[in-house]
Design an enzyme around this catalytic site. Structure first.
Site, PDB file in Angstrom:
ATOM      1  N   GLU A   1      -5.528 -38.899  -5.438  1.00 29.10           N
ATOM      2  CA  GLU A   1      -5.231 -38.369  -4.109  1.00 29.10           C
ATOM      3  C   GLU A   1      -6.426 -38.505  -3.174  1.00 29.10           C
ATOM      4  O   GLU A   1      -7.565 -38.207  -3.536  1.00 29.10           O
ATOM      5  CB  GLU A   1      -4.840 -36.887  -4.165  1.00 29.10           C
ATOM      6  CG  GLU A   1      -4.536 -36.341  -2.766  1.00 29.10           C
ATOM      7  CD  GLU A   1      -4.386 -34.832  -2.680  1.00 29.10           C
ATOM      8  OE1 GLU A   1      -4.099 -34.340  -1.576  1.00 29.10           O
ATOM      9  OE2 GLU A   1      -4.563 -34.150  -3.702  1.00 29.10           O
TER      10      GLU A   1
ATOM     11  N   ASP B   1     -20.630 -27.930  -5.276  1.00 27.59           N
ATOM     12  CA  ASP B   1     -20.857 -27.823  -3.835  1.00 27.59           C
ATOM     13  C   ASP B   1     -21.913 -26.747  -3.622  1.00 27.59           C
ATOM     14  O   ASP B   1     -21.712 -25.589  -4.015  1.00 27.59           O
ATOM     15  CB  ASP B   1     -19.542 -27.457  -3.145  1.00 27.59           C
ATOM     16  CG  ASP B   1     -19.686 -27.333  -1.625  1.00 27.59           C
ATOM     17  OD1 ASP B   1     -20.755 -27.680  -1.093  1.00 27.59           O
ATOM     18  OD2 ASP B   1     -18.727 -26.880  -0.977  1.00 27.59           O
TER      19      ASP B   1
ATOM     20  N   ASP C   1     -24.102 -25.012  -0.645  1.00 32.75           N
ATOM     21  CA  ASP C   1     -24.098 -24.890   0.811  1.00 32.75           C
ATOM     22  C   ASP C   1     -25.209 -23.940   1.250  1.00 32.75           C
ATOM     23  O   ASP C   1     -25.356 -22.845   0.698  1.00 32.75           O
ATOM     24  CB  ASP C   1     -22.740 -24.349   1.262  1.00 32.75           C
ATOM     25  CG  ASP C   1     -22.492 -24.549   2.748  1.00 32.75           C
ATOM     26  OD1 ASP C   1     -23.422 -24.323   3.533  1.00 32.75           O
ATOM     27  OD2 ASP C   1     -21.366 -24.924   3.107  1.00 32.75           O
TER      28      ASP C   1
END
Length: 438
Positions: A51, A116, A118
Site C-alpha cells: 500500500e 518514529d 519526533d
C-alpha cells in the site's frame, strides 16, 4: 550568513505545485526505490500488494494505492505529483482492489519494522525550542537517538538492514528491512518498541526514568553514548542547571528528599551549569555508597542524563503493521526539504539545516545545465553527444541517494542467495557470483 547562503533560493510553500513536477520527473530515485520495496522479487506479489498513500494539494488524501511495477508507480506519481507519499503494509491482496475483497480477507501481512522519533516529544526537556521548531542547540537529541537505537537494533536484535531518514522538519524515522523484522507480529513489534522505551510517564510525572539496581548492558551502552554528548549538549547548549528554575526542575528527579535538599544548597555556590553538575556529581558519589537511606538514589545522575537525552519513541507507529509512515525522498510541504537518508557513520556531520529544499534542487539543475550547455560554433562539425548525466548528480541530493544505494546494495546479496536456494541451484556455481560479492 555567507554570500553563498544569501544567494540560495528561498522556499515558499506556494511554489510547491511548480517544483513538484520537475522533482518527480528528474530527481526522485524510482529505480532504487523499487529495488528496495520489491526485495529482489524473492516473494511473488510483494511489491504489487504494497500500500502507498498520497496526500495531494488541499489535503486530498488517497489511501490504498498500489502498482504492478516500477513503470506504473513512476507514471502515477508523475501524474498526481503528491505533496506527501506514505508507505504502508504488504497486504493479502492488491490494495487498489480492496473494495472487491471481503473485509475479513483483506489483511496486512508484513511491513518493515519502523520507528518514529519526533522532537516535539522532548518539549519538556529542551529550553531552546518548542513544537515543530528545531535548532542546532536541540538537534544533538536526534544524533543520540540514532546512535542509541541503531546500536540496540544491531547488537541486541541482530538486524542488519537499517535505513535512517530525516523527516524533513523535526525528527527522524528508521526502517528495518530484514526479513525477520518484516514478518514480526503486532505484539512482537510492540515488544521491541517497549524494550527501547525508557522515558515513561506524562507531563505530571517528575521522574520518568527508574533504573533497577543492576542496569541492563543495553542501557549502559546508551549511557555511554549520552555521556559523550552530555557536557556540550545538556550543560552548554541547554544549560539545564543555568538558573534556579532550571536546576530545581532537573534535581526534582532525585528520589531522596535529603540528598535533593543537600544538592540544591550547592547550586547557589557555583557559577554555571558545568560547575554545578560537577559539584552535584561529586556530592552524590561521596554520599550514596555510605548512606543506606539514600541507596534508592544511587543511579540518579544517570537517570537525569537519560531523562534529558534518551530516545523517545512513538510506540504506536512501531506496533501497527498497517500503520503508514512518510516515505524517504518525498518533500515536506511546509519546509520544502527532502526526506533524505542519513548515514549512521556520518550522523555527527549530518546537518538538517543544510538539507536541500525542492526550490534549491530545481535551481541547481538549471544552473548546471546552463553552465554545461555545449557551445555551437557556426561551420563546426557537430560534437558527438556525451552520455547523459543523471540529474540527481547535478545537485546536492547526490550524496543522499548514494546512502539509499548502499542500503539497497547491502540487501541484494541476500536476495540473490535466496532466489538460488529456492531454485535449487548453488550460489557460487554462477560466474557472476564473484561480482555480487564485491
Amino acid at each position: 550568513m555567507t554570500e553563498s547562503e544569501k544567494s540560495k533560493p528561498t522556499y515558499s510553500p506556494d511554489e510547491l505545485p511548480e517544483y513538484l513536477p520537475v522533482y518527480y520527473k528528474r530527481l526522485f530515485p524510482y529505480s532504487l526505490y523499487f529495488r528496495w520495496l520489491n526485495y529482489g522479487g524473492v516473494q511473488k506479489n510483494y511489491f504489487t500488494n504494497r500500500e502507498f498513500s498520497f496526500t495531494l494539494k488541499d489535503d486530498v488524501y488517497i489511501r490504498y494505492q498500489s502498482f504492478s511495477d516500477q513503470q506504473e508507480m513512476e507514471k502515477q506519481i508523475q501524474r498526481q505529483c503528491p505533496y506527501k507519499i506514505d508507505i504502508g503494509a504488504v497486504y493479502s491482496h492488491k490494495p487498489k482492489e480492496h473494495k472487491t475483497v471481503k473485509p475479513t480477507a483483506f489483511q496486512a501481512l508484513e511491513k518493515e519494522l519502523v520507528f518514529d522519533i519526533d522532537m516535539t516529544d522532548y518539549d519538556d526537556v529542551r529550553s531552546c525550542c518548542q513544537g515543530a521548531d528545531i535548532c542546532p542547540k536541540c538537534w544533538p537529541l536526534m544524533k543520540m537517538a540514532i546512535k542509541i537505537v541503531d546500536r540496540a537494533l544491531d547488537e541486541d536484535f541482530g538486524f542488519d538492514h537499517r535505513l535512517w531518514v530525516y523527516s524533513g522538519r523535526r525528527g527522524v524515522h528508521c526502517w528495518i528491512a530484514d526479513e525477520a523484522a518484516r514478518k514480526l507480529s503486532q505484539n512482537a513489534r510492540g515488544a521491541v518498541a517497549e524494550y527501547l522505551s525508557l522515558v515513561k510517564g506524562g507531563e505530571n510525572n517528575v521522574r520518568k526514568v527508574h533504573l533497577p539496581e543492576n542496569i541492563h548492558p543495553s542501557i549502559e551502552r546508551a549511557i555511554g553514548i549520552i555521556n559523550d554528548y552530555f557536557d556540550d549538549y545538556a550543560l552548554d547548549k541547554q544549560d539545564i542547571l543555568g538558573d534556579k528554575e532550571s536546576w530545581q526542575k532537573a534535581l526534582a528527579i532525585i528520589p531522596d528528599d535529603n540528598l535533593r535538599e543537600d544538592v540544591l544548597k550547592l547550586m547557589e555556590k557555583e557559577k554555571n551549569s558545568k560547575d554545578r553538575w560537577e559539584s552535584f556529581r561529586m556530592r552524590h558519589m561521596s554520599l550514596v555508597d555510605g548512606d543506606a537511606n539514600i541507596r534508592k538514589s544511587r543511579h540518579c545522575c544517570k537517570e537525569i542524563g537519560l531523562q534529558y537525552c534518551y530516545p523517545r519513541l512513538d510506540v504506536n507507529v512501531s506496533k501497527g503493521i498497517n500503520h503508514l509512515l512518510k516515505s524517504p525522498f518525498c518533500v515536506h510541504p511546509k519546509t520544502g526539504k527532502v526526506c533524505v537518508p542519513i548515514s549512521v557513520k556520518d550522523v555527527d556531520r549530518f546537518d538538517p539545516f543544510t538539507v536541500p529544499d525542492i526550490s534549491q534542487l530545481c535551481t541547481e539543475i538549471d544552473e548546471y545545465d546552463k553552465k554545461n550547455k555545449p557551445e555551437v560554433i557556426e561551420g563546426d562539425q557537430p560534437t558527438p553527444p556525451k552520455r547523459r548525466m543523471k540529474d540527481y548528480k547535478k545537485t546536492s541530493l547526490m550524496q543522499s541517494i548514494e546512502v539509499l544505494e548502499q542500503f539497497v546494495t547491502g540487501m541484494e546479496k541476500g536476495w540473490q542467495e535466496k532466489r538460488l536456494a529456492m531454485s535449487g541451484e548453488r550460489w557460487d556455481q554462477f560466474p557472476w557470483a564473484m561480482f555480487v560479492r564485491l
